[in-house]
Design a protein around this motif. Structure first.
Motif, PDB file in Angstrom:
ATOM      1  N   HIS A 258       1.038  -1.623   0.563  1.00  0.00           N
ATOM      2  CA  HIS A 258      -0.261  -0.023   0.471  1.00  0.00           C
ATOM      3  C   HIS A 258       0.415   1.512   0.045  1.00  0.00           C
ATOM      4  CE1 HIS A 258      -2.482   3.203   1.843  1.00  0.00           C
ATOM      5  NE2 HIS A 258      -3.457   2.280   1.117  1.00  0.00           N
ATOM      6  N   THR A 259       2.453   1.550   1.132  1.00  0.00           N
ATOM      7  CA  THR A 259       2.892   2.180   1.033  1.00  0.00           C
ATOM      8  C   THR A 259       4.403   2.250   0.841  1.00  0.00           C
ATOM      9  OG1 THR A 259       1.188   4.052   1.893  1.00  0.00           O
ATOM     10  CG2 THR A 259       3.178   3.823   2.379  1.00  0.00           C
ATOM     11  N   VAL A 260       4.811   3.334   0.561  1.00  0.00           N
ATOM     12  CA  VAL A 260       5.996   2.762   0.669  1.00  0.00           C
ATOM     13  C   VAL A 260       6.814   3.505   1.312  1.00  0.00           C
ATOM     14  CG1 VAL A 260       8.564   1.884   0.083  1.00  0.00           C
ATOM     15  CG2 VAL A 260       6.622   0.443  -1.030  1.00  0.00           C
ATOM     16  N   LEU A 261       8.400   3.900   2.150  1.00  0.00           N
ATOM     17  CA  LEU A 261       9.007   5.337   2.523  1.00  0.00           C
ATOM     18  C   LEU A 261       9.975   4.512   2.194  1.00  0.00           C
ATOM     19  CD1 LEU A 261       6.359   6.222   3.154  1.00  0.00           C
ATOM     20  CD2 LEU A 261       7.622   6.792   5.530  1.00  0.00           C
ATOM     21  N   VAL A 262      10.791   5.736   2.384  1.00  0.00           N
ATOM     22  CA  VAL A 262      12.353   4.917   1.631  1.00  0.00           C
ATOM     23  C   VAL A 262      13.200   6.998   2.425  1.00  0.00           C
ATOM     24  CG1 VAL A 262      14.639   4.709   0.176  1.00  0.00           C
ATOM     25  CG2 VAL A 262      11.904   3.788  -0.566  1.00  0.00           C
ATOM     26  N   ASN A 263      13.722   6.382   3.474  1.00  0.00           N
ATOM     27  CA  ASN A 263      14.628   8.009   3.853  1.00  0.00           C
ATOM     28  C   ASN A 263      13.652   8.550   4.490  1.00  0.00           C
ATOM     29  OD1 ASN A 263      17.642   7.539   4.366  1.00  0.00           O
ATOM     30  ND2 ASN A 263      17.355   9.774   2.832  1.00  0.00           N
ATOM     31  N   GLY A 264      11.980   8.624   4.449  1.00  0.00           N
ATOM     32  CA  GLY A 264      11.491   9.361   4.880  1.00  0.00           C
ATOM     33  C   GLY A 264      10.091   9.592   4.222  1.00  0.00           C
ATOM     34  N   ARG A 265      10.753   9.501   2.611  1.00  0.00           N
ATOM     35  CA  ARG A 265      10.189  10.102   1.216  1.00  0.00           C
ATOM     36  C   ARG A 265       9.349   9.044   1.455  1.00  0.00           C
ATOM     37  NH1 ARG A 265      11.289  14.386  -1.159  1.00  0.00           N
ATOM     38  NH2 ARG A 265      10.499  13.962  -2.917  1.00  0.00           N
ATOM     39  N   VAL A 266       8.334   9.468   0.493  1.00  0.00           N
ATOM     40  CA  VAL A 266       6.610   9.179   0.439  1.00  0.00           C
ATOM     41  C   VAL A 266       7.340   8.584  -1.146  1.00  0.00           C
ATOM     42  CG1 VAL A 266       4.241   8.282  -0.529  1.00  0.00           C
ATOM     43  CG2 VAL A 266       5.007   9.467   1.683  1.00  0.00           C
ATOM     44  N   VAL A 267       7.413   6.715  -1.875  1.00  0.00           N
ATOM     45  CA  VAL A 267       7.333   6.736  -3.088  1.00  0.00           C
ATOM     46  C   VAL A 267       6.514   6.041  -3.674  1.00  0.00           C
ATOM     47  CG1 VAL A 267      10.332   7.062  -3.176  1.00  0.00           C
ATOM     48  CG2 VAL A 267       8.614   5.024  -2.490  1.00  0.00           C
ATOM     49  N   LYS A 268       5.248   5.342  -2.622  1.00  0.00           N
ATOM     50  CA  LYS A 268       4.599   4.827  -3.147  1.00  0.00           C
ATOM     51  C   LYS A 268       3.228   5.028  -1.448  1.00  0.00           C
ATOM     52  CE  LYS A 268       2.951   0.069  -4.612  1.00  0.00           C
ATOM     53  NZ  LYS A 268       3.307  -1.620  -4.774  1.00  0.00           N
ATOM     54  N   HIS A 269       1.910   5.641  -2.759  1.00  0.00           N
ATOM     55  CA  HIS A 269       0.935   5.586  -1.291  1.00  0.00           C
ATOM     56  C   HIS A 269      -0.334   4.882  -2.239  1.00  0.00           C
ATOM     57  CE1 HIS A 269      -1.681   7.018   1.429  1.00  0.00           C
ATOM     58  NE2 HIS A 269      -2.174   7.932   1.030  1.00  0.00           N
ATOM     59  N   ASP A 270      -1.766   4.345  -1.847  1.00  0.00           N
ATOM     60  CA  ASP A 270      -2.598   3.861  -1.918  1.00  0.00           C
ATOM     61  C   ASP A 270      -2.161   2.961  -3.449  1.00  0.00           C
ATOM     62  OD1 ASP A 270      -5.268   3.575  -1.551  1.00  0.00           O
ATOM     63  OD2 ASP A 270      -5.847   5.631  -2.903  1.00  0.00           O
ATOM     64  N   HIS A 271      -1.848   2.314  -3.127  1.00  0.00           N
ATOM     65  CA  HIS A 271      -0.829   1.803  -4.139  1.00  0.00           C
ATOM     66  C   HIS A 271      -0.514   2.208  -5.576  1.00  0.00           C
ATOM     67  CE1 HIS A 271      -2.584  -1.706  -1.936  1.00  0.00           C
ATOM     68  NE2 HIS A 271      -3.735  -1.243  -1.471  1.00  0.00           N
ATOM     69  N   ARG A 272      -0.133   3.465  -5.285  1.00  0.00           N
ATOM     70  CA  ARG A 272       0.169   3.687  -6.449  1.00  0.00           C
ATOM     71  C   ARG A 272       1.873   4.140  -6.689  1.00  0.00           C
ATOM     72  NH1 ARG A 272      -3.331   4.300 -10.708  1.00  0.00           N
ATOM     73  NH2 ARG A 272      -2.183   6.197 -11.801  1.00  0.00           N
TER      74      ARG A 272
ATOM     75  N   VAL B  70       4.309   6.835  -6.170  1.00  0.00           N
ATOM     76  CA  VAL B  70       4.748   8.758  -6.500  1.00  0.00           C
ATOM     77  C   VAL B  70       5.938   8.936  -7.346  1.00  0.00           C
ATOM     78  CG1 VAL B  70       5.088  10.392  -4.578  1.00  0.00           C
ATOM     79  CG2 VAL B  70       2.586   8.680  -4.318  1.00  0.00           C
ATOM     80  N   GLY B  71       6.298   9.805  -7.901  1.00  0.00           N
ATOM     81  CA  GLY B  71       7.101  10.893  -8.589  1.00  0.00           C
ATOM     82  C   GLY B  71       7.864   9.971  -9.183  1.00  0.00           C
TER      83      GLY B  71
END
Length: 487
Positions: A409-423, A425-426
């Protein structure tokens, strides 16, 4: 989170995961109804009913699992550009393709394209740290392309520099490589550096100079060991006799080694990267976790290459646990016995995929567990639309046997959101796919259509059927004969 909240978190606003099943992978263990607070790049607090700072963004993680980002300790990322090409290859056919014929045609831009798509694929599946076993770096330009791709991609990476078409004792000591080796942070930054080369068992041990270069530069070494028909116990003996078996060495596969070699790895603090799907299918040897566990050698998991498999460590965990248990059952049955208690448990395999991988890379002080003060590499597994994610009775078992990349659902790397709600990010996935498309077009045209088709469909050996002493008359045409008699 809405897009504005995601942007705020990525600009440094605190974020807290609420009411999750938290797998810390440290001494705190499993926390039901737990929270994880992230401030900046760091995990600030883990527990229940955390008092978050004013303005913190909250993520409702109820019904989900929050765990450390997974760590892949051996992946040939550049080969993702030819994803699935070798689905029916053996290891010998892989060697022929890359080592003897077509590995040399890859340009720096092809390495770059493969790395970018591989990096995106990794974070999409909850793998926040990947060691890029990059043995396609024929020139420093290839190495710079690989590094540039990783620096520009979401995720944390270690570039394991290698050149399958060159001599490591030469390229590791070249002035060009020495200059290239500067500028990497191997202590927990976003991009570290290792050396990647194999020991061929030449009694002259030419690889000694590559080990010496690694030692001089303060770099860890990752090497394919115990690979059927390629690297063997003599390779281990040479490393041992010359003093290069240390805690800074990772042995990839380690599937066909003797008891003596395993003892040497254990005695010197080495660790193993197991690629179960690869070992099962390509033929390096039977996945060795059953043997490694007996010797107390640290284990990590890896996916090897998308020429065969994906960047999905859920698959690695599932295959590894199943292979280990299959071996245990088969050995017991051969003795006329029955296994009544499983030795390897789901929790241990999740550990191998997280903190185990971090330890093997020498990054466990920075990542691998949800411990306050560590980098905020975090994965939320939650999918309210999936029947497989409910009920959540055995969280470790759900991670290994029930979850998949679609449940990330959500992935953070180094505190940054790189995936959220299965999509994602950036991420410009379209551009990444277009670059790989150009590599595929180039490779196919360079190889020629005959070689391309031969790679897709290698020769299928004939197999004789076992003679059957029984005649199944009712099964083999019997119904037709019965109908004819009635007529």
């Amino acid at each position: 989170m809405n897009p504005d909240q995601i942007a705020a978190v990525n600009d440094g606003r605190p974020v807290v995961f609420r009411n999750a099943t938290v797998l810390t992978m440290d001494e705190a263990g499993l926390i039901d109804g737990g929270d994880v607070l992230v401030v900046g790049e760091t995990i600030a607090e883990v527990g229940r009913d955390i008092a978050a700072p004013d303005g913190a963004v909250e993520i409702d993680a109820a019904g989900g699992i929050v765990m450390p980002g997974m760590v892949d300790t051996h992946r040939h990322m550049w080969q993702t550009a030819l994803r699935g090409l070798g689905a029916d290859w053996t290891l010998s056919q892989y060697f022929v393709f890359y080592y003897l014929t077509w590995g040399k045609i890859f340009r720096p831009e092809d390495v770059h394209a493969g790395n970018v798509l591989s990096a995106i694929e990794a974070v999409d599946s909850g793998v926040t740290t990947t060691l890029d076993w990059s043995h396609g770096l024929q020139t420093i330009e290839h190495g710079e392309a690989a590094a540039d791709a990783l620096r520009a991609s979401p995720g944390r990476f270690v570039l394991a520099y290698g050149n399958l078409l060159g001599a490591p004792w030469e390229w590791a000591n070249s002035p060009e490589f020495r200059r290239f080796a500067g500028g990497f942070d191997s202590s927990g930054g976003k991009l570290g550096l290792q050396l990647a080369f194999d020991v061929t068992a030449d009694p002259e041990f030419p690889e000694k100079a590559a080990f010496e270069a690694a030692r001089e530069l303060g770099l860890r070494v990752t090497t394919h060991a115990g690979v059927w028909g390629a690297t063997n116990d003599q390779s281990i003996a040479l490393m041992w006799e010359n003093g290069f078996m240390t805690p800074d060495v990772t042995y990839v596969h380690a599937a066909t080694l003797s008891q003596d070699s395993y003892q040497r790895i254990a005695a010197t603090g080495g660790a193993v990267s197991v690629s179960t799907e690869s070992e099962q299918s390509a033929g390096q040897g039977y996945p060795p976790t059953w043997e490694i566990r007996r010797h107390g050698i640290p284990v990590s998991l890896s996916m090897d290459t998308s020429v065969w498999w994906s960047a999905d460590l859920f698959s690695a965990m599932r295959a590894t646990l199943s292979a280990d248990r299959s071996r245990e059952h088969l050995e017991a049955h051969a003795r006329g016995e029955t296994v009544v208690h499983n030795q390897l448990r789901a929790e241990e395999v999740v550990r191998w995929a997280t903190i185990g991988g971090a330890k093997v890379l020498g990054l466990d002080s920075a990542i691998g567990s949800l411990t306050p003060g560590k980098k905020a590499d975090i994965v939320l597994i939650k999918n309210d639309d999936s029947p497989a994610m409910y009920p959540l009775l055995h969280p470790y078992g759900s991670v290994v046997y029930q979850a998949g990349r679609g449940d990330v659902h959500t992935v953070l790397v180094n505190g940054r959101v790189v995936k959220h709600d299965h999509r994602l990010v950036g991420v410009d996935l379209t551009a990444a796919k277009e670059a790989v498309g150009r590599t595929v077009e180039y490779a196919r045209s360079t190889m020629g259509e005959d070689a391309w088709q031969e790679s897709l469909t290698p020769e299928l050996p004939t197999a004789e059927r076992v003679p059957n002493p029984y005649t199944y008359t009712d099964y083999d045409g019997g119904e037709d004969r019965h109908r004819a008699q009635q007529d």
